[in-house]
Design a protein around this motif. Structure first.
Motif, PDB file in Angstrom:
ATOM      1  N   ALA A  26      -1.212  -3.261   3.638  1.00 18.10           N
ATOM      2  CA  ALA A  26      -0.168  -2.480   2.976  1.00 18.10           C
ATOM      3  C   ALA A  26       0.102  -3.005   1.564  1.00 18.10           C
ATOM      4  N   PHE A  27       0.013  -4.318   1.369  1.00 17.92           N
ATOM      5  CA  PHE A  27       0.200  -4.901   0.041  1.00 17.92           C
ATOM      6  C   PHE A  27      -0.923  -4.439  -0.879  1.00 17.92           C
ATOM      7  N   ASP A  28      -2.148  -4.516  -0.403  1.00 19.02           N
ATOM      8  CA  ASP A  28      -3.291  -4.092  -1.223  1.00 19.02           C
ATOM      9  C   ASP A  28      -3.156  -2.625  -1.617  1.00 19.02           C
ATOM     10  N   ALA A  29      -2.744  -1.795  -0.677  1.00 14.30           N
ATOM     11  CA  ALA A  29      -2.597  -0.364  -0.959  1.00 14.30           C
ATOM     12  C   ALA A  29      -1.484  -0.118  -1.975  1.00 14.30           C
ATOM     13  N   LEU A  30      -0.396  -0.858  -1.844  1.00 14.76           N
ATOM     14  CA  LEU A  30       0.733  -0.699  -2.760  1.00 14.76           C
ATOM     15  C   LEU A  30       0.337  -1.096  -4.171  1.00 14.76           C
ATOM     16  N   MET A  31      -0.376  -2.220  -4.318  1.00 19.67           N
ATOM     17  CA  MET A  31      -0.784  -2.673  -5.640  1.00 19.67           C
ATOM     18  C   MET A  31      -1.817  -1.731  -6.247  1.00 19.67           C
ATOM     19  N   ALA A  32      -2.702  -1.195  -5.418  1.00 17.38           N
ATOM     20  CA  ALA A  32      -3.696  -0.248  -5.921  1.00 17.38           C
ATOM     21  C   ALA A  32      -3.024   1.015  -6.446  1.00 17.38           C
ATOM     22  N   ALA A  33      -1.967   1.439  -5.789  1.00 18.89           N
ATOM     23  CA  ALA A  33      -1.251   2.640  -6.201  1.00 18.89           C
ATOM     24  C   ALA A  33      -0.502   2.438  -7.513  1.00 18.89           C
ATOM     25  N   LYS A  34      -0.192   1.179  -7.848  1.00 19.18           N
ATOM     26  CA  LYS A  34       0.563   0.880  -9.069  1.00 19.18           C
ATOM     27  C   LYS A  34      -0.340   0.837 -10.293  1.00 19.18           C
ATOM     28  N   VAL A  85       2.113 -11.394 -10.884  1.00 23.74           N
ATOM     29  CA  VAL A  85       3.190 -10.509 -11.329  1.00 23.74           C
ATOM     30  C   VAL A  85       3.037  -9.162 -10.634  1.00 23.74           C
ATOM     31  N   LEU A  86       4.119  -8.713 -10.004  1.00 20.73           N
ATOM     32  CA  LEU A  86       4.106  -7.465  -9.253  1.00 20.73           C
ATOM     33  C   LEU A  86       4.898  -6.393  -9.997  1.00 20.73           C
ATOM     34  N   PRO A  87       4.343  -5.204 -10.180  1.00 22.95           N
ATOM     35  CA  PRO A  87       5.128  -4.075 -10.689  1.00 22.95           C
ATOM     36  C   PRO A  87       5.825  -3.391  -9.510  1.00 22.95           C
ATOM     37  N   VAL A  88       7.154  -3.394  -9.523  1.00 24.95           N
ATOM     38  CA  VAL A  88       7.899  -2.948  -8.342  1.00 24.95           C
ATOM     39  C   VAL A  88       9.031  -2.002  -8.738  1.00 24.95           C
ATOM     40  N   SER A  89       9.206  -0.960  -7.942  1.00 21.46           N
ATOM     41  CA  SER A  89      10.347  -0.051  -8.076  1.00 21.46           C
ATOM     42  C   SER A  89      10.865   0.298  -6.687  1.00 21.46           C
ATOM     43  N   ASP A  90      12.169   0.433  -6.572  1.00 27.99           N
ATOM     44  CA  ASP A  90      12.813   0.946  -5.358  1.00 27.99           C
ATOM     45  C   ASP A  90      12.454   0.143  -4.112  1.00 27.99           C
ATOM     46  N   MET A  91      12.482  -1.187  -4.233  1.00 24.38           N
ATOM     47  CA  MET A  91      12.126  -2.030  -3.097  1.00 24.38           C
ATOM     48  C   MET A  91      12.896  -3.342  -3.142  1.00 24.38           C
TER      49      MET A  91
END
Length: 345
Positions: A336-344, A238-244
């Protein structure tokens, strides 16, 4: 005789699909569902009650989807893409702005992927039996070479912007936008919602999504990536996503077994003329818009896990890979995926 599997989209939006069209009676959520481009769509917009003209919004959404079909549907005889495909002319043809926007993006993804994304691939798709007609016999090398003569986006298709025009460099060239049009249509609906002042929404068309803002809990939208298992449906992550934009491309909902029992994927490598043979089962891509996510997911799937992840790292693309092993499914992801998920978190 071949056994075909052609099932359901491969991205699961974790949101309520129940309810009526337009506004829910208990909330200020706008829910709309229907069919378009040979698939289904769901639109969920929040905090809209009393702030938008319901009827005007509905008709604007309908007009947006109708325009997308008029431009990009291979099933409508009078659509722009059908007229282009039927024509044997190699002269420049004028295009609508929307058709041109998709063609330009297709050219960009083709170049970025080293030709692995190719909208002229239809002759090979048909040859291997994944087109409108079944083909019970595997193609010969000669048939593959003949089909590949009409495949090659970089040499057979030209697109220019001023004015927006397209031309084929060989009379028999055809194009299909199935690997990019749903993502683009989700973008168009997002633009329509924004025009009506809606800031928090989720648009899903055939499994491709565009999300903006936050969900009803005031949190990023929760988007499920489906485990690529043809035996059943379950969520891998499950991915937490905004503005994408979010899109998944997979080989597990459209394949067949040939007479020798070999699994034949519908994912065709335009550079070899043959179905891919690697064990990558699905790729999920996140991008600033649905169109880029849609097209890049297909490109990375064709490339396979190793080359696909290398390209994702090079281009700073958030991408999540699931490969098929005898012991089960194994996952990997781009930097980039790892960085995005870490930021969430």
């Amino acid at each position: 005789m071949r056994l075909f599997f052609r099932l359901i989209p491969v991205v699961i939006g974790l949101f309520a699909l129940a309810g009526c069209d337009l506004f829910s009676e208990q909330t200020d959520e706008y829910l709309l569902r229907g069919n378009t481009m040979g698939t289904s769509y769901t639109i969920k917009a929040l905090h809209a009650r009393g702030k938008v003209d319901e009827e005007a919004l509905y008709y604007d959404i309908k007009a947006t989807l109708d325009a997308a079909n008029e431009a990009m549907s291979n099933w409508k005889d009078e659509s722009e893409i059908s007229i282009f495909n039927i024509s044997s002319s190699t002269d420049w043809l004028s295009t609508s702005d929307s058709f041109h926007e998709v063609l330009q993006e297709a050219q960009t993804i083709h170049e970025l992927s080293g030709g692995r994304f190719d909208i002229t691939v239809s002759p090979l798709v048909d040859l291997w039996g994944f087109g409108p007609e079944d083909n019970d016999n595997p193609p010969t090398d000669a048939q593959i070479r003949a089909a590949m003569a009409d495949v090659g986006q970089s040499t057979l298709l030209d697109v220019k912007s001023d004015p927006p025009m397209v031309r084929k460099n060989k009379p028999g060239v055809t194009i299909t936008l199935g690997a990019i049009a749903k993502g683009y249509s989700a973008d168009l609906i997002g633009r329509t919602l924004a025009k009506h002042g809606i800031k928090n929404y989720l648009v899903e068309i055939g499994g491709d999504l565009m999300v903006h803002g936050l969900n009803s809990m005031g949190e990023p939208w929760q988007i499920g990536i489906e485990k690529p298992d043809e035996a059943g449906r379950s969520v891998q992550l499950v991915l937490p996503v905004s503005d994408m934009g979010i899109a998944t491309s997979g080989d597990y909902r459209n394949f067949y077994f040939n007479d020798e029992g070999q699994r034949m994927s519908h994912i065709i490598d335009p550079l070899t003329g043959r179905p891919v043979t690697h064990n990558l089962a699905s790729v999920t891509v996140l991008a600033p818009d649905g169109m880029r996510a849609d097209g890049m997911a297909t490109a990375l799937l064709v490339l396979g896990e190793k080359d696909g992840r290398a390209l994702a790292d090079k281009l700073d693309i958030p991408a999540y890979f699931i490969r098929r092993e005898e012991s089960g499914f194994v996952t990997s992801s781009s930097k980039a995926f790892d960085a995005l998920m870490a930021a969430k978190k």
